[in-house]
Design an enzyme around this catalytic site. Structure first.
Site, PDB file in Angstrom:
ATOM      1  N   GLU A 100       9.615 -40.674 -36.577  1.00  0.00           N
ATOM      2  CA  GLU A 100      10.948 -40.783 -36.005  1.00  0.00           C
ATOM      3  C   GLU A 100      12.006 -40.746 -37.104  1.00  0.00           C
ATOM      4  O   GLU A 100      11.800 -41.242 -38.214  1.00  0.00           O
ATOM      5  CB  GLU A 100      11.056 -42.061 -35.171  1.00  0.00           C
ATOM      6  CG  GLU A 100      10.194 -41.926 -33.929  1.00  0.00           C
ATOM      7  CD  GLU A 100      10.309 -43.087 -32.953  1.00  0.00           C
ATOM      8  OE1 GLU A 100      10.290 -42.831 -31.748  1.00  0.00           O
ATOM      9  OE2 GLU A 100      10.398 -44.241 -33.395  1.00  0.00           O
ATOM     10  N   CYS A 113      18.502 -41.961 -41.194  1.00  0.00           N
ATOM     11  CA  CYS A 113      17.427 -42.888 -41.552  1.00  0.00           C
ATOM     12  C   CYS A 113      16.120 -42.094 -41.495  1.00  0.00           C
ATOM     13  O   CYS A 113      15.702 -41.650 -40.424  1.00  0.00           O
ATOM     14  CB  CYS A 113      17.427 -44.055 -40.563  1.00  0.00           C
ATOM     15  SG  CYS A 113      16.101 -45.228 -40.865  1.00  0.00           S
ATOM     16  N   CYS A 120       2.589 -47.067 -41.062  1.00  0.00           N
ATOM     17  CA  CYS A 120       2.635 -47.876 -42.284  1.00  0.00           C
ATOM     18  C   CYS A 120       1.424 -48.780 -42.293  1.00  0.00           C
ATOM     19  O   CYS A 120       1.024 -49.321 -41.259  1.00  0.00           O
ATOM     20  CB  CYS A 120       3.920 -48.710 -42.336  1.00  0.00           C
ATOM     21  SG  CYS A 120       4.036 -49.706 -43.852  1.00  0.00           S
ATOM     22  N   CYS A 124       3.811 -55.719 -41.665  1.00  0.00           N
ATOM     23  CA  CYS A 124       4.776 -56.822 -41.508  1.00  0.00           C
ATOM     24  C   CYS A 124       4.779 -57.209 -40.030  1.00  0.00           C
ATOM     25  O   CYS A 124       4.834 -56.332 -39.161  1.00  0.00           O
ATOM     26  CB  CYS A 124       6.174 -56.385 -41.968  1.00  0.00           C
ATOM     27  SG  CYS A 124       6.196 -55.864 -43.686  1.00  0.00           S
ATOM     28  N   CYS A 127       7.356 -55.767 -37.348  1.00  0.00           N
ATOM     29  CA  CYS A 127       7.760 -54.351 -37.432  1.00  0.00           C
ATOM     30  C   CYS A 127       6.865 -53.469 -36.553  1.00  0.00           C
ATOM     31  O   CYS A 127       5.634 -53.494 -36.683  1.00  0.00           O
ATOM     32  CB  CYS A 127       7.680 -53.915 -38.888  1.00  0.00           C
ATOM     33  SG  CYS A 127       7.924 -52.153 -39.129  1.00  0.00           S
ATOM     34  N   CYS A 349      16.283 -51.162 -36.706  1.00  0.00           N
ATOM     35  CA  CYS A 349      15.367 -51.429 -37.817  1.00  0.00           C
ATOM     36  C   CYS A 349      14.040 -51.940 -37.288  1.00  0.00           C
ATOM     37  O   CYS A 349      14.003 -52.880 -36.489  1.00  0.00           O
ATOM     38  CB  CYS A 349      15.932 -52.537 -38.703  1.00  0.00           C
ATOM     39  SG  CYS A 349      17.245 -51.999 -39.738  1.00  0.00           S
TER      40      CYS A 349
HETATM   41  N1  SAH Z   1       8.873 -50.191 -45.652  1.00  0.00           N
HETATM   42  C1  SAH Z   1      10.208 -50.367 -46.107  1.00  0.00           C
HETATM   43  C2  SAH Z   1      11.226 -49.523 -45.380  1.00  0.00           C
HETATM   44  C3  SAH Z   1      11.113 -49.402 -43.888  1.00  0.00           C
HETATM   45  S1  SAH Z   1      11.478 -50.855 -42.943  1.00  0.00           S
HETATM   46  C4  SAH Z   1      10.574 -51.845 -46.071  1.00  0.00           C
HETATM   47  O1  SAH Z   1       9.840 -52.631 -45.477  1.00  0.00           O
HETATM   48  O2  SAH Z   1      11.590 -52.189 -46.658  1.00  0.00           O
HETATM   49  C5  SAH Z   1      13.260 -50.987 -43.073  1.00  0.00           C
HETATM   50  C6  SAH Z   1      13.794 -52.397 -42.890  1.00  0.00           C
HETATM   51  O3  SAH Z   1      13.652 -52.833 -41.514  1.00  0.00           O
HETATM   52  C7  SAH Z   1      13.066 -53.440 -43.727  1.00  0.00           C
HETATM   53  O4  SAH Z   1      13.997 -54.296 -44.330  1.00  0.00           O
HETATM   54  C8  SAH Z   1      12.257 -54.182 -42.692  1.00  0.00           C
HETATM   55  O5  SAH Z   1      11.890 -55.459 -43.105  1.00  0.00           O
HETATM   56  C9  SAH Z   1      13.193 -54.180 -41.525  1.00  0.00           C
HETATM   57  N2  SAH Z   1      12.550 -54.471 -40.244  1.00  0.00           N
HETATM   58  C10 SAH Z   1      11.300 -54.181 -39.867  1.00  0.00           C
HETATM   59  N3  SAH Z   1      11.086 -54.615 -38.599  1.00  0.00           N
HETATM   60  C11 SAH Z   1      12.225 -55.177 -38.174  1.00  0.00           C
HETATM   61  C12 SAH Z   1      12.631 -55.784 -36.950  1.00  0.00           C
HETATM   62  N4  SAH Z   1      11.808 -55.878 -35.917  1.00  0.00           N
HETATM   63  N5  SAH Z   1      13.884 -56.246 -36.860  1.00  0.00           N
HETATM   64  C13 SAH Z   1      14.753 -56.132 -37.900  1.00  0.00           C
HETATM   65  N6  SAH Z   1      14.426 -55.567 -39.078  1.00  0.00           N
HETATM   66  C14 SAH Z   1      13.179 -55.095 -39.223  1.00  0.00           C
HETATM   67 FE1  SF4 Z   2       5.807 -51.097 -43.345  1.00  0.00          FE
HETATM   68 FE2  SF4 Z   2       7.418 -51.983 -41.441  1.00  0.00          FE
HETATM   69 FE3  SF4 Z   2       6.623 -53.628 -43.380  1.00  0.00          FE
HETATM   70 FE4  SF4 Z   2       8.361 -51.674 -43.945  1.00  0.00          FE
HETATM   71  S1  SF4 Z   2       8.715 -53.406 -42.569  1.00  0.00           S
HETATM   72  S2  SF4 Z   2       6.525 -52.249 -45.102  1.00  0.00           S
HETATM   73  S3  SF4 Z   2       7.636 -50.073 -42.526  1.00  0.00           S
HETATM   74  S4  SF4 Z   2       5.297 -52.665 -41.842  1.00  0.00           S
END
Ligand code: SAH
Ligand code: SF4
Length: 365
Positions: A100, A113, A120, A124, A127, A349
């Site tokens: 996406e 973006c 990934c 996390c 996410c 995000c």
């Molecule tokens: N992998 C990288 C970039 C992609 S995620 C990283 O983790 O930084 C981009 C941003 O979105 C990161 O700061 C991540 O922590 C945040 N993010 C992921 N899931 C989210 C959610 N459910 N709500 C708000 N921010 C989120």
């Molecule tokens: Fe991967 Fe999502 Fe964690 Fe970024 S926030 S490192 S995209 S799992």
């Protein structure tokens, strides 16, 4: 020539820097003027086919048709937020994986973006991309193609006026950019090219979960982009519960790498903090964060939690958000509270899940 084509023996033109494209065209026996014209077609006009490249010698057109890949990824789905400002594209890559890409329009700028991986592996907990798992790294050409797709989508948006230009890129879509280092750096070099999309260095922001060797390498190589580090917690134990990658790259090593980066490059660093109700939004946590980054040129980006199917946390309430922000400011830290964008189409995000089948997983508040 770099092997940037996936599932195809054709050369992926979008993955070549201008020098590499010129070398290829010269090796085929054509002039630098033809190479320059081709570069313009690709990176200024976001052309997607050799048809219409009328200013190229017909023999070069034939060569391109048989040896090069210059189609942008197929759009497998798209939708716009109700305010029309955010548009999300589901793009199908060669080989069938889907990613996406999101276009966000603000009053004075357009931001893309981009994804750097299909899925990934880092998991996390909050996410949607992490909940989906990892498919594969993107090539440099596939990263650049997303930006060109967004630029192409802007042609005609302004009617008879000059087309809007894409000016900002955030590598904050699906995936961890520093685990796909070479392709991401190649893509950044292509996106910055002054004869192409010409995105200014400071307007390209790479967001990492905190891959320590990657941050050190960015510093040592003085890579021309802004760096954002997803922190989310100020103690190792709490961070590891949200961000499993913290077990591989512990908080103290991460902060040391961030200090090294800011000192070596004389640049500030952005820290991202997704606010989760009752988990990382207390006044004590804010003070702990201020202490952690003390003396570093840091800017804190607070992100409201966007809800995803696999995580039952809730976004922080507005009073707690205001208090958290105020404490950071009292400690002299610049803070930005990121606007929520595209939630009604799961383009916020962390909501990018990719495949159409997974899309229903993303919940909007
Ligand atoms: N992998 C990288 C970039 C992609 S995620 C990283 O983790 O930084 C981009 C941003 O979105 C990161 O700061 C991540 O922590 C945040 N993010 C992921 N899931 C989210 C959610 N459910 N709500 C708000 N921010 C989120
Ligand atoms: Fe991967 Fe999502 Fe964690 Fe970024 S926030 S490192 S995209 S799992």
């Amino acid at each position: 020539m770099p092997a940037t084509a996936v599932a195809s023996s054709k050369i992926d033109l979008f993955g070549l820097t201008r020098d590499e494209l010129f070398a290829l065209v010269a090796a085929w026996g054509f002039s630098a003027a033809s190479a320059a014209r081709l570069w313009r077609y690709l990176h200024r006009e976001a052309a997607t086919s050799v048809d219409g490249m009328d200013e190229l010698p017909p023999r070069l057109q034939t060569q391109l048709a048989s040896h090069a890949r210059l189609e942008l990824p197929e759009v497998a789905g798209e939708n716009s937020s109700s305010d029309g400002l955010t548009r999300k594209y589901l793009l199908r890559l060669a080989g069938g994986h889907e990613i996406e890409t999101v276009r966000m329009r603000y009053r004075d700028r357009v931001t893309a973006c981009l994804s750097t991986q299909a899925g990934c592996a880092l998991g996390c907990v909050f996410c949607a991309t992490g909940q989906r798992g990892f498919d594969r790294n993107l090539t440099a050409g596939e990263i650049v193609a997303q930006a060109l797709h967004i630029q192409r989508s802007l042609f005609g948006v302004t009617g008879s006026g000059p087309p809007e230009r894409l000016r900002n890129i955030v590598l904050m879509g699906m995936g961890e950019p520093l685990l796909n280092y070479d392709a991401v750096m190649q893509a950044i070099d292509i996106l910055r090219d002054p004869a192409g999309l010409a995105i200014a260095n400071k307007r390209i922001t790479l967001s990492t979960v905190g891959v320590v060797p990657g941050i050190v390498r960015l510093a040592d190589e003085a890579r021309p982009c802004s760096l954002a580090v997803s922190l989310h917690a100020a103690t190792q134990e709490q961070r590891a519960a949200l961000v499993p990658a913290a077990k591989t790259w512990p908080l103290d090593e991460l902060i040391e790498a961030c200090r090294y980066y800011t000192q070596k490059l004389d640049r500030r660093i952005f820290f991202e903090w997704t606010l989760i109700d009752g988990q990382n939004d207390s006044p004590e946590e804010a003070r702990c964060l201020a202490q952690l980054v003390r003396g570093m040129p840091a800017h804190i980006n607070l992100i409201p939690l966007n809800r995803t199917a696999g995580f039952d946390g809730q976004p922080t309430l507005s009073a707690a958000t205001t208090r958290f922000q105020a404490i950071l400011r009292e400690h002299g830290l610049p803070v930005t509270f990121r606007q929520r964008r595209g939630l009604d189409i799961a383009a916020g995000c962390g909501q990018l899940a990719g495949a159409v089948a997974n899309r229903a997983l993303a919940i909007t508040p």
